[in-house]
Design a protein around this motif. Structure first.
Motif, PDB file in Angstrom:
ATOM      1  N   LEU A  32       0.842  -1.190   0.000  1.00  0.00           N
ATOM      2  CA  LEU A  32       0.000   0.000   0.000  1.00  0.00           C
ATOM      3  C   LEU A  32       0.879   1.243   0.000  1.00  0.00           C
ATOM      4  O   LEU A  32       1.821   1.333   0.783  1.00  0.00           O
ATOM      5  CB  LEU A  32      -0.894  -0.005   1.240  1.00  0.00           C
ATOM      6  N   ASP A  62     -11.446   9.171  -7.641  1.00  0.00           N
ATOM      7  CA  ASP A  62     -10.999   8.797  -6.305  1.00  0.00           C
ATOM      8  C   ASP A  62      -9.949   9.741  -5.736  1.00  0.00           C
ATOM      9  O   ASP A  62      -9.318   9.436  -4.728  1.00  0.00           O
ATOM     10  CB  ASP A  62     -10.447   7.359  -6.323  1.00  0.00           C
ATOM     11  N   GLU A  77      -8.136   7.482  -2.872  1.00  0.00           N
ATOM     12  CA  GLU A  77      -8.594   6.149  -2.506  1.00  0.00           C
ATOM     13  C   GLU A  77      -7.836   5.172  -3.398  1.00  0.00           C
ATOM     14  O   GLU A  77      -7.924   5.251  -4.616  1.00  0.00           O
ATOM     15  CB  GLU A  77     -10.095   6.004  -2.755  1.00  0.00           C
ATOM     16  N   LYS A  79      -7.164   1.441  -4.699  1.00  0.00           N
ATOM     17  CA  LYS A  79      -7.814   0.142  -4.822  1.00  0.00           C
ATOM     18  C   LYS A  79      -7.002  -0.712  -5.774  1.00  0.00           C
ATOM     19  O   LYS A  79      -6.837  -0.355  -6.929  1.00  0.00           O
ATOM     20  CB  LYS A  79      -9.230   0.301  -5.373  1.00  0.00           C
ATOM     21  N   GLN A  80      -6.495  -1.804  -5.283  1.00  0.00           N
ATOM     22  CA  GLN A  80      -5.758  -2.722  -6.146  1.00  0.00           C
ATOM     23  C   GLN A  80      -6.585  -3.994  -6.259  1.00  0.00           C
ATOM     24  O   GLN A  80      -6.917  -4.630  -5.264  1.00  0.00           O
ATOM     25  CB  GLN A  80      -4.383  -3.048  -5.564  1.00  0.00           C
ATOM     26  N   HIS A  81      -6.954  -4.337  -7.468  1.00  0.00           N
ATOM     27  CA  HIS A  81      -7.771  -5.516  -7.716  1.00  0.00           C
ATOM     28  C   HIS A  81      -6.881  -6.658  -8.174  1.00  0.00           C
ATOM     29  O   HIS A  81      -5.838  -6.451  -8.772  1.00  0.00           O
ATOM     30  CB  HIS A  81      -8.815  -5.216  -8.800  1.00  0.00           C
ATOM     31  N   ARG A  96      -5.378  -8.267  -2.690  1.00  0.00           N
ATOM     32  CA  ARG A  96      -5.987  -6.967  -3.006  1.00  0.00           C
ATOM     33  C   ARG A  96      -5.894  -6.089  -1.769  1.00  0.00           C
ATOM     34  O   ARG A  96      -5.834  -6.590  -0.661  1.00  0.00           O
ATOM     35  CB  ARG A  96      -7.458  -7.142  -3.365  1.00  0.00           C
ATOM     36  N   TYR A  97      -5.927  -4.819  -1.989  1.00  0.00           N
ATOM     37  CA  TYR A  97      -6.033  -3.919  -0.850  1.00  0.00           C
ATOM     38  C   TYR A  97      -6.845  -2.710  -1.232  1.00  0.00           C
ATOM     39  O   TYR A  97      -6.955  -2.336  -2.393  1.00  0.00           O
ATOM     40  CB  TYR A  97      -4.665  -3.516  -0.292  1.00  0.00           C
ATOM     41  N   TYR A  98      -7.439  -2.141  -0.233  1.00  0.00           N
ATOM     42  CA  TYR A  98      -8.195  -0.904  -0.364  1.00  0.00           C
ATOM     43  C   TYR A  98      -7.726  -0.008   0.760  1.00  0.00           C
ATOM     44  O   TYR A  98      -7.510  -0.467   1.871  1.00  0.00           O
ATOM     45  CB  TYR A  98      -9.701  -1.152  -0.223  1.00  0.00           C
TER      46      TYR A  98
END
Length: 143
Positions: A32, A62, A77, A79-81, A96-98
């Motif tokens: 992150l 975002d 924001e 967001k990794q998908h 994934r992370y948000y």
């Protein structure tokens, strides 16, 4: 006490060069981003400040910019998908992370918020922040 090991010893330096961050990096996926990873360039002219901030992979919806006097705050924001799988494939592992990342900085002079402009292009946020014109000095008459 004088012989106690300190952080940054020769042993630590060896492993840092051998495998930097080996023990803290995930095996797959990117970590992150931190506030320090929002890299910015700030330039000043007589009338305005221009800011360029790198926010790769973040959609412009975002990204949030707020201005309070001379303090500018950038917030995104993140967001990794996981990767998409094709036909006949199966996912063995996905990470994934948000989260949110933000960075604030103070300019030497207040910004005219009403005239400020933002543009996002190719992962770079471009801000044009006009300087707030100071009210001229006023001489008071003594009664």
């Amino acid at each position: 006490m004088a012989n106690s090991p300190i952080r940054g010893s020769l042993f630590d330096d060896f492993f840092k060069e051998f495998a930097p961050g080996f023990f803290i990096k995930p095996l797959h996926g990117d970590p992150l981003p931190t506030a320090a990873q929002i890299r910015i360039d700030v330039r000043e002219s007589d009338t305005a400040y221009t800011v360029q901030a790198e926010l790769p992979g973040v959609p412009k919806e975002d990204i949030h910019v707020s201005i309070d006097g001379s303090v500018v705050t950038l917030r995104a924001e993140v967001k990794q998908h996981g990767s998409q799988t094709g036909e006949g494939e199966k996912t063995l592992r996905t990470e994934r992370y948000y989260g949110a990342v933000s960075r604030s900085f103070q300019l030497p002079q207040d910004v005219d918020q009403a005239a400020a402009k933002a543009r996002f292009e190719n992962g770079v946020l471009h801000l044009t922040l006009p300087k707030k014109q100071a009210n001229g000095a006023r001489k008071l008459t003594i009664e």
